[in-house]
Design an enzyme around this catalytic site. Structure first.
Site, mmCIF file in Angstrom:
data_model
loop_
_atom_site.group_PDB
_atom_site.id
_atom_site.type_symbol
_atom_site.label_atom_id
_atom_site.label_comp_id
_atom_site.label_asym_id
_atom_site.label_seq_id
_atom_site.Cartn_x
_atom_site.Cartn_y
_atom_site.Cartn_z
ATOM 1 N N HIS A 90 83.635 39.903 -37.373
ATOM 2 C CA HIS A 90 82.802 38.993 -36.565
ATOM 3 C C HIS A 90 81.370 38.909 -37.078
ATOM 4 O O HIS A 90 80.667 37.941 -36.797
ATOM 5 C CB HIS A 90 82.796 39.452 -35.108
ATOM 6 C CG HIS A 90 84.148 39.502 -34.479
ATOM 7 N ND1 HIS A 90 84.834 38.370 -34.119
ATOM 8 C CD2 HIS A 90 84.972 40.545 -34.181
ATOM 9 C CE1 HIS A 90 86.008 38.714 -33.610
ATOM 10 N NE2 HIS A 90 86.119 40.025 -33.649
ATOM 11 N N ASP A 99 86.937 44.611 -38.067
ATOM 12 C CA ASP A 99 86.592 44.081 -36.739
ATOM 13 C C ASP A 99 85.086 44.283 -36.517
ATOM 14 O O ASP A 99 84.637 44.537 -35.402
ATOM 15 C CB ASP A 99 87.406 44.768 -35.631
ATOM 16 C CG ASP A 99 87.416 43.967 -34.330
ATOM 17 O OD1 ASP A 99 86.947 42.804 -34.328
ATOM 18 O OD2 ASP A 99 87.875 44.506 -33.313
HETATM 19 ZN ZN LIG Z 1 90.083 41.705 -30.778
#
Ligand SMILES: [Zn+2]
Length: 381
Positions: A64, A274
């Site tokens: 992200h 992540d």
């Molecule tokens: Zn997730």
């Protein structure tokens, strides 16, 4: 342009070549082999990798943000420039569940970033994590933005992204998602189960419809139960599914990592970060997706001690796989390179002639010394 890396331990598909050499021309690996079997072309730039490990570049399918840059704010170019220091040569900027107009903006900006060719890690496409997820497993995301799959809205997302969506995390048990999996596959989008409360049988049905990946296995999915093996049981059991693993040592503990490795084997596990925008920043409190996030240096947490996402990049995840989970180094490497390359259908992820020249030089402590993306040196320690 010709570049040669010589004298390092080269991790090739057939095994480690001690005192190896690698010849890169333009964007492609031309030769790999023992130093004395490889002919170094005249005029080549020769880099001495003595005492180091020469490995394939890492591919992060689920990230992200990093170093303050946020995929949702269209800062994918900043991510591309920050990631080579962690050994990453290609990545999928990953969006989160959000209102339609916000997602449109983020997708458009990532597509623009992908089109402008700056130096750094390659933007390989976009991973949309949601918004078609199960409210039973919001994880760190805002469940108020979760909704059932909407084909018209989804086509709008794909158009805004200029056809750059490569992966879609969804909950296949929430109708009508399952019906649309074959269409995603036909569009070249890898469907990935995540934030899902699917039963074992529902996951099996999704595999029949084209499901091939699972987002951050164990986290934000229906857990294993001995009378209903759940999403976790189905992901562990199915050879058709590659499991993303967050190997920061916090999201999944060492025993659960070892179990995953034993059941699926390294060839069905893709290391992901992540990573949040606070990854790589100093310890402290930040704002992300409307909430306060505390980066304690090991993990990012939301108020109430909830996990928000990871701050460990793939170089750290690789070290954890080896040191915490006891995975042999070459197998751990596959989880960071050849496995994600296979999932995304890329001509990279291993050091062999004809593959894209995505190469990382590591020291014995997993520290990144040099990163080469498509034949260009994009980071040097
Ligand atoms: Zn997730």
């Amino acid at each position: 342009m010709l570049t040669c890396l010589v004298n390092g331990h080269v991790y090739a598909p057939g095994g480690v070549i001690e005192n190896g050499a690698l010849v890169v021309e333009d964007q492609v690996i031309r030769q790999v082999g023992p130093r004395d079997a490889v002919s170094i072309p005249p005029g080549a730039r020769v880099l001495d990798a003595r005492g180091t490990r020469v490995v394939p570049g890492f591919i992060d399918m689920h990230i992200h943000g990093v170093m303050g840059a946020d995929a949702m704010k269209g800062q994918a170019l900043v991510m591309a420039q920050a990631l080579p220091r962690f050994g990453v040569t290609g990545f999928l900027p990953t969006t989160v569940a959000a209102p339609s107009d916000e997602l449109h903006g983020a997708l458009r900006q990532i597509a623009q970033a992908k089109n402008s060719s700056l130096q750094g890690a390659a933007i390989l496409g976009i991973h949309m994590e949601g918004p078609y997820l199960s409210v039973r497993h919001p994880g760190a995301m805002e469940a108020k933005y979760f909704r059932p799959f909407d084909w018209v809205e989804f086509q709008g997302f794909v158009a805004a992204s200029e056809n750059n969506v490569r992966m879609m995390t969804l909950a296949p048990e929430v109708p009508p998602a399952l019906d649309y999996l074959p269409r995603l596959v036909a569009m070249g989008i890898v469907p990935s189960i995540g934030h899902s409360h699917a039963t074992f049988a529902q996951v099996q049905a999704a595999v029949k419809a084209g499901l091939r990946n699972a987002s951050h296995v164990y986290n934000a999915m229906r857990p294993f139960h001995h009378r209903e093996a759940g999403t976790v049981g189905a992901v562990l059991f199915s050879d058709d599914i590659t499991a993303e693993l967050i190997a920061d040592g916090v999201h999944v503990d060492a025993t659960a990592m070892k179990l995953l490795l034993r059941v699926k084997g390294a060839g069905r596990i893709a290391l992901v970060s992540d990573g949040l925008p606070v990854a790589g920043l100093p310890v402290g409190e930040y704002r992300w997706a409307g909430e306060s996030v505390f980066n304690d240096g090991k993990v990012a947490k939301l108020p109430g001690d909830r996990l928000a996402g990871s701050v460990t990049m793939l170089d750290g995840g690789l070290r954890h796989l080896v040191e915490l989970a006891g995975v042999p180094f070459p197998e751990a490497l596959a989880c960071a390179s050849s496995v994600p390359a296979r999932v995304l259908g890329l001509n990279t992820g291993s050091l062999e002639a004809g593959k894209d020249a995505d190469v990382v030089v590591l020291n014995e402590r997993f520290g990144v010394l040099l990163t080469m993306a498509k034949g260009q040196v994009v980071f040097e320690a």
